[in-house]
Design a protein around this motif. Sequence first.
Motif, mmCIF file in Angstrom:
data_model
loop_
_atom_site.group_PDB
_atom_site.id
_atom_site.type_symbol
_atom_site.label_atom_id
_atom_site.label_comp_id
_atom_site.label_asym_id
_atom_site.label_seq_id
_atom_site.Cartn_x
_atom_site.Cartn_y
_atom_site.Cartn_z
ATOM 1 N N UNK A 56 0.831 -1.204 0.000
ATOM 2 C CA UNK A 56 0.000 0.000 0.000
ATOM 3 C C UNK A 56 0.870 1.261 0.000
ATOM 4 N N UNK A 57 2.190 1.069 -0.055
ATOM 5 C CA UNK A 57 3.114 2.199 -0.069
ATOM 6 C C UNK A 57 4.417 1.723 -0.700
ATOM 7 N N UNK A 58 5.106 2.614 -1.433
ATOM 8 C CA UNK A 58 6.326 2.196 -2.108
ATOM 9 C C UNK A 58 7.484 3.187 -1.948
ATOM 10 N N UNK A 59 7.377 4.144 -1.049
ATOM 11 C CA UNK A 59 8.462 5.124 -0.877
ATOM 12 C C UNK A 59 9.510 4.564 0.084
ATOM 13 N N UNK A 60 10.311 3.646 -0.421
ATOM 14 C CA UNK A 60 11.305 2.950 0.387
ATOM 15 C C UNK A 60 12.300 3.910 1.036
ATOM 16 N N UNK A 61 12.763 4.869 0.256
ATOM 17 C CA UNK A 61 13.796 5.779 0.762
ATOM 18 C C UNK A 61 13.290 6.614 1.932
#
Length: 273
Positions: free
Chosen positions: A203-208
């Motif tokens: 549900x989220x992909x902002x790893x950094x």
Amino acid sequence: VRCFDMAASNTTTRQSAFNNLGSVLFLGGSTKKAIQAYTKAEESGRKNETVLYNLAIAYLKENNLKKAARYLDLMLQMTPDRIDVLAERATIADTLKKYDDAERCYRRIIELVPDHEKAIHGLTAILLRKKRYEEALQPLEDFLERQPLNREIMTLLASVYEKRGWFAAALMKYQTVIKAFPNDGNGYLGAGKCMYAMLQNNSRQDYDNAILVLKQAGEYAPRDPEPDVLMGNIYADCKGYRELAVDSWKKALDKTADKAMRKLLERKIAGKK
């Protein structure tokens, strides 16, 4: 002791004398003899709030929680709104794993003193243990309506959302904590854990950004291994950076003494599942 022994022979002063004798013995470290004196006091007249309380405290000293609870219950029949007695009774019930009794005591305290933080924490812990998440939210939200910048309750509310699996809502709550208390590592760690959970369920992909928040959590809690564990997991599972993952796991390994955690980290570092 001699004076109180003499006074105990007089019917009119018997209960008071035995109670005071018990207190002298208790202060002198003779707890068992004190209990004997308090018991004689309790048997020597009408139910007396002070005698019952002294018996409860003496049995607590002896670590006899069941008997301490019995006398506190008798006392609460006489004075049902004694906050200190309700709090002590709740603590005993918690220790004995009598969670329904503890819950009743905590709820009664909150009825009498809505902003009693210890009772709020105690009630929340019980409701979370029973997985009654929605019920746990209400007293926390009510408290924050009156004291909106109480850091511990703000963080506790966020953790309830997190445990319920409402990670987006929990993240917003943790971000509120960070905004109000920018030097609080718990806010960053909670936010990082929620972001990691959201990465796992896609549900989220902002790893950094998740890594950045976890690094900030690590700065404020340098001996806590969890930020490094989660960063290592993100490097390995989400970004494919094996070397960075191993470096993070090694840092976590240096910080933990927990045997299960150490075993897990050693397997991760060795590349085993």
